[in-house]
Every structure is written in C-alpha cells, then in structure tokens.
Design a protein around this motif. Structure first.
Motif, PDB file in Angstrom:
ATOM      1  N   LEU A 203       0.826  -1.202   0.000  1.00 48.15           N
ATOM      2  CA  LEU A 203       0.000   0.000   0.000  1.00 48.15           C
ATOM      3  C   LEU A 203       0.861   1.254   0.000  1.00 48.15           C
ATOM      4  O   LEU A 203       0.545   2.243  -0.675  1.00 48.15           O
ATOM      5  CB  LEU A 203      -0.943   0.008   1.203  1.00 48.15           C
ATOM      6  CG  LEU A 203      -2.137  -0.947   1.136  1.00 48.15           C
ATOM      7  CD1 LEU A 203      -2.927  -0.896   2.435  1.00 48.15           C
ATOM      8  CD2 LEU A 203      -3.054  -0.595  -0.043  1.00 48.15           C
ATOM      9  N   ARG A 204       1.949   1.243   0.759  1.00 52.48           N
ATOM     10  CA  ARG A 204       2.856   2.400   0.776  1.00 52.48           C
ATOM     11  C   ARG A 204       3.379   2.696  -0.626  1.00 52.48           C
ATOM     12  O   ARG A 204       3.447   3.854  -1.043  1.00 52.48           O
ATOM     13  CB  ARG A 204       4.018   2.128   1.730  1.00 52.48           C
ATOM     14  CG  ARG A 204       3.673   2.290   3.204  1.00 52.48           C
ATOM     15  CD  ARG A 204       4.858   1.941   4.066  1.00 52.48           C
ATOM     16  NE  ARG A 204       4.593   2.176   5.476  1.00 52.48           N
ATOM     17  CZ  ARG A 204       5.037   1.394   6.451  1.00 52.48           C
ATOM     18  NH1 ARG A 204       5.768   0.329   6.167  1.00 52.48           N
ATOM     19  NH2 ARG A 204       4.741   1.679   7.705  1.00 52.48           N
ATOM     20  N   LYS A 205       3.753   1.663  -1.365  1.00 51.44           N
ATOM     21  CA  LYS A 205       4.271   1.847  -2.717  1.00 51.44           C
ATOM     22  C   LYS A 205       3.205   2.436  -3.634  1.00 51.44           C
ATOM     23  O   LYS A 205       3.485   3.302  -4.467  1.00 51.44           O
ATOM     24  CB  LYS A 205       4.771   0.514  -3.271  1.00 51.44           C
ATOM     25  CG  LYS A 205       6.042   0.006  -2.602  1.00 51.44           C
ATOM     26  CD  LYS A 205       6.478  -1.329  -3.182  1.00 51.44           C
ATOM     27  CE  LYS A 205       7.735  -1.843  -2.496  1.00 51.44           C
ATOM     28  NZ  LYS A 205       8.132  -3.178  -3.020  1.00 51.44           N
ATOM     29  N   LYS A 206       1.974   1.996  -3.478  1.00 47.84           N
ATOM     30  CA  LYS A 206       0.901   2.465  -4.347  1.00 47.84           C
ATOM     31  C   LYS A 206       0.454   3.876  -4.010  1.00 47.84           C
ATOM     32  O   LYS A 206      -0.131   4.570  -4.844  1.00 47.84           O
ATOM     33  CB  LYS A 206      -0.273   1.487  -4.274  1.00 47.84           C
ATOM     34  CG  LYS A 206       0.051   0.166  -4.966  1.00 47.84           C
ATOM     35  CD  LYS A 206      -1.027  -0.893  -4.790  1.00 47.84           C
ATOM     36  CE  LYS A 206      -0.606  -2.151  -5.537  1.00 47.84           C
ATOM     37  NZ  LYS A 206      -1.555  -3.259  -5.350  1.00 47.84           N
ATOM     38  N   LEU A 207       0.718   4.316  -2.799  1.00 49.66           N
ATOM     39  CA  LEU A 207       0.315   5.658  -2.370  1.00 49.66           C
ATOM     40  C   LEU A 207       1.451   6.686  -2.469  1.00 49.66           C
ATOM     41  O   LEU A 207       1.244   7.857  -2.158  1.00 49.66           O
ATOM     42  CB  LEU A 207      -0.186   5.609  -0.922  1.00 49.66           C
ATOM     43  CG  LEU A 207      -1.487   4.835  -0.675  1.00 49.66           C
ATOM     44  CD1 LEU A 207      -1.682   4.613   0.817  1.00 49.66           C
ATOM     45  CD2 LEU A 207      -2.683   5.566  -1.272  1.00 49.66           C
ATOM     46  N   LYS A 208       2.627   6.251  -2.912  1.00 42.47           N
ATOM     47  CA  LYS A 208       3.800   7.134  -2.840  1.00 42.47           C
ATOM     48  C   LYS A 208       3.739   8.327  -3.797  1.00 42.47           C
ATOM     49  O   LYS A 208       4.503   9.285  -3.634  1.00 42.47           O
ATOM     50  CB  LYS A 208       5.078   6.340  -3.094  1.00 42.47           C
ATOM     51  CG  LYS A 208       5.226   5.788  -4.500  1.00 42.47           C
ATOM     52  CD  LYS A 208       6.529   4.994  -4.635  1.00 42.47           C
ATOM     53  CE  LYS A 208       6.715   4.458  -6.045  1.00 42.47           C
ATOM     54  NZ  LYS A 208       7.979   3.680  -6.157  1.00 42.47           N
ATOM     55  N   LYS A 209       2.807   8.312  -4.763  1.00 44.27           N
ATOM     56  CA  LYS A 209       2.682   9.458  -5.673  1.00 44.27           C
ATOM     57  C   LYS A 209       2.250  10.713  -4.938  1.00 44.27           C
ATOM     58  O   LYS A 209       2.523  11.828  -5.382  1.00 44.27           O
ATOM     59  CB  LYS A 209       1.687   9.136  -6.795  1.00 44.27           C
ATOM     60  CG  LYS A 209       2.237   8.186  -7.846  1.00 44.27           C
ATOM     61  CD  LYS A 209       1.250   8.039  -9.001  1.00 44.27           C
ATOM     62  CE  LYS A 209       1.821   7.146 -10.089  1.00 44.27           C
ATOM     63  NZ  LYS A 209       0.879   6.999 -11.234  1.00 44.27           N
ATOM     64  N   ASP A 210       1.555  10.552  -3.825  1.00 41.55           N
ATOM     65  CA  ASP A 210       1.169  11.689  -2.998  1.00 41.55           C
ATOM     66  C   ASP A 210       2.091  11.693  -1.777  1.00 41.55           C
ATOM     67  O   ASP A 210       1.932  10.889  -0.862  1.00 41.55           O
ATOM     68  CB  ASP A 210      -0.296  11.581  -2.559  1.00 41.55           C
ATOM     69  CG  ASP A 210      -0.795  12.868  -1.891  1.00 41.55           C
ATOM     70  OD1 ASP A 210       0.023  13.564  -1.256  1.00 41.55           O
ATOM     71  OD2 ASP A 210      -1.995  13.158  -1.987  1.00 41.55           O
ATOM     72  N   GLU A 211       3.045  12.593  -1.782  1.00 46.47           N
ATOM     73  CA  GLU A 211       4.070  12.613  -0.736  1.00 46.47           C
ATOM     74  C   GLU A 211       3.514  12.948   0.644  1.00 46.47           C
ATOM     75  O   GLU A 211       4.170  12.708   1.660  1.00 46.47           O
ATOM     76  CB  GLU A 211       5.178  13.606  -1.109  1.00 46.47           C
ATOM     77  CG  GLU A 211       5.932  13.232  -2.379  1.00 46.47           C
ATOM     78  CD  GLU A 211       7.003  14.245  -2.731  1.00 46.47           C
ATOM     79  OE1 GLU A 211       7.069  15.297  -2.034  1.00 46.47           O
ATOM     80  OE2 GLU A 211       7.759  14.006  -3.686  1.00 46.47           O
ATOM     81  N   ASN A 212       2.324  13.513   0.690  1.00 50.73           N
ATOM     82  CA  ASN A 212       1.741  13.879   1.982  1.00 50.73           C
ATOM     83  C   ASN A 212       1.086  12.696   2.697  1.00 50.73           C
ATOM     84  O   ASN A 212       0.808  12.769   3.891  1.00 50.73           O
ATOM     85  CB  ASN A 212       0.691  14.987   1.794  1.00 50.73           C
ATOM     86  CG  ASN A 212       1.318  16.295   1.342  1.00 50.73           C
ATOM     87  OD1 ASN A 212       2.373  16.683   1.834  1.00 50.73           O
ATOM     88  ND2 ASN A 212       0.691  16.956   0.389  1.00 50.73           N
ATOM     89  N   ILE A 213       0.854  11.627   1.952  1.00 48.69           N
ATOM     90  CA  ILE A 213       0.208  10.456   2.546  1.00 48.69           C
ATOM     91  C   ILE A 213       1.275   9.513   3.095  1.00 48.69           C
ATOM     92  O   ILE A 213       2.212   9.143   2.390  1.00 48.69           O
ATOM     93  CB  ILE A 213      -0.662   9.721   1.517  1.00 48.69           C
ATOM     94  CG1 ILE A 213      -1.788  10.632   1.031  1.00 48.69           C
ATOM     95  CG2 ILE A 213      -1.250   8.444   2.121  1.00 48.69           C
ATOM     96  CD1 ILE A 213      -2.612  10.043  -0.092  1.00 48.69           C
ATOM     97  N   GLN A 214       1.123   9.131   4.333  1.00 49.80           N
ATOM     98  CA  GLN A 214       2.066   8.206   4.958  1.00 49.80           C
ATOM     99  C   GLN A 214       1.311   7.167   5.777  1.00 49.80           C
ATOM    100  O   GLN A 214       0.268   7.455   6.354  1.00 49.80           O
ATOM    101  CB  GLN A 214       3.025   8.949   5.888  1.00 49.80           C
ATOM    102  CG  GLN A 214       3.956   9.928   5.200  1.00 49.80           C
ATOM    103  CD  GLN A 214       4.961  10.502   6.171  1.00 49.80           C
ATOM    104  OE1 GLN A 214       5.650   9.773   6.880  1.00 49.80           O
ATOM    105  NE2 GLN A 214       5.032  11.822   6.226  1.00 49.80           N
ATOM    106  N   ILE A 215       1.854   5.964   5.790  1.00 45.87           N
ATOM    107  CA  ILE A 215       1.379   4.937   6.706  1.00 45.87           C
ATOM    108  C   ILE A 215       2.509   4.702   7.703  1.00 45.87           C
ATOM    109  O   ILE A 215       3.554   4.164   7.363  1.00 45.87           O
ATOM    110  CB  ILE A 215       1.016   3.633   5.982  1.00 45.87           C
ATOM    111  CG1 ILE A 215      -0.057   3.883   4.922  1.00 45.87           C
ATOM    112  CG2 ILE A 215       0.509   2.586   6.996  1.00 45.87           C
ATOM    113  CD1 ILE A 215      -0.423   2.659   4.104  1.00 45.87           C
TER     114      ILE A 215
END
Length: 227
Positions: A203-215
């Motif tokens: 999930l982290r890899k798939k969300l990395k396009k938005d730098e503000n989103i972190q798990i």
C-alpha cells in the motif's frame, strides 16, 4: 429459513471432500464439490458461487493458481484456502494473491462454518457505493480501485482494499494491529502479522505518488494513516 449459501469446494481427497460437503449441506449450504482445480474453475464460471473453499495442493491446477485466475476476473468473491502447509511464505503467498482466510488441516467443521459465514456477511455488507477521497487519490472501495488524479486506476487485491478502507476510516488515529488482524484475517498469530506487514508495504508503494500520505508504523500498537 435463510437462503442457502452456495459454496464451491475444491478438494482432491475424495473422502475428506465428501465429509465436508455432507456436513455443510446439513447446515443450510449448497455445496459444489470438485476434485481438481480445472473442474473447479469451470464450475466457478457456470455456477456463480458466493464463496470458494480451495485446497492448496491439487492435481491439474493447485489452489493458488486457481485463485490467481479467479482474482483476475473477480475481485470480490471470498476465498478460503485449506492447507497442510504451515510455512510463513506459503501463508503470505495465499493472502498476497487474494485469499481472504486459510485453515490448516486438520480443522473443525464448526470453525470452517464460522469463517465462511463471516466472510459472506462481510462481503454483502461492504458492497456499498462508497467512494473516498484520500489526498490526490480517489479510492473506489466497492470496485477495489485506487486512482491518482486523472491517471489510470490501480486495481487492488481484496485484502489491500479492505486494509486501506480501515486505515482511511481511522485516519490520523492508530489502527490497532491485533484488532485489524482479527477483523480481516480472523486471527492475530505470527503468520498473519507477517502477512499484514507485506500488505502495508504494498500500500505504501501504491500511495507514494502523494508525498503527503504516509502509513506510519507505531511500534507495539499498529499503523496510522496520515495525509
């Protein structure tokens, strides 16, 4: 009487398969029994079952291969693996390709029935029209799709979608590790904990396009999604 749950069972051990079939049919199930993965795939396409119970080791087509083929065309049907294997890598592989649960042989019929009911009920409940905005992403939970702005949608696995759904619902709060393991996996043992770590990384890899989103990994407690 409630409608019967249509269940497809793929089990190459004839005696065991028949015992499971007969036991489930006395508990208001409609069971389609297949002795190998090839026949199970054909029956899946023609019978429209509500849930799949697949033995991992089968002739002609094993349970993992069968699950991969079904997940390529159906992202929502619940899948339970029956396995004599106990290695962490095997359990993780089962979840990674879209399995929802697994039972190690030998198992009790009562446990299988409880897990089947939980997965069928959860699937019915979560077939909603909910579409969620997360930063620059749009998350279509029913379709299990994640889209960044106007890019092509990314198809999530069943378990990725459900894990992300719960992270979003608890955004900026710590999602209790044990709680989510029991809710989505049915247990919080070592194998499932390792499996969840793998899904968090994906999930982290798939969300990395938005730098503000972190798990964030909150050691000893769980995970927190921030944006």
């Amino acid at each position: 009487m409630a409608n019967k749950i249509k269940l497809l069972l793929a089990e190459d051990e004839t005696a065991l398969g028949q015992i499971i079939k007969e036991s489930l049919e006395t508990r208001n199930f409609n069971v389609i029994l297949c002795e190998n993965g090839e026949k199970a795939f054909e029956k899946y396409k023609t019978e429209s079952p509500e849930i799949l119970v697949l033995d991992v080791m089968m002739p002609k087509k094993d349970g993992f291969t069968l699950a991969k083929e079904i997940r390529a065309i159906d992202h929502t049907i619940p899948i339970i693996f029956l396995t004599a294997k106990s290695q962490t890598t095997d359990v993780v592989e089962g979840f990674s390709i879209g399995g929802n649960d697994y039972l190690k042989k030998p198992f009790s019929m009562e446990e299988l029935i409880v897990r089947v009911h939980n997965l069928v009920d959860r699937t019915k409940t979560q077939k909603t029209s909910e579409v969620i905005t997360l930063g620059n992403f749009t998350f279509n939970f029913p379709k299990q799709q994640l889209q960044f702005k106007n890019d092509t949608s990314i198809q999530l696995t069943h378990r990725e979608a459900h894990l992300l759904f719960h992270l979003i619902k608890n955004k900026n709060k710590v999602l209790d590790r044990s709680l989510i393991l029991n809710k989505l996996w049915g247990t919080d043992d070592f194998f499932t904990a390792r499996s969840m770590d793998v899904f968090i990384s994906k999930l982290r890899k798939k969300l990395k396009k938005d730098e503000n989103i972190q798990i964030i990994n909150v050691r000893g407690f769980g995970y927190k999604l921030t944006e």
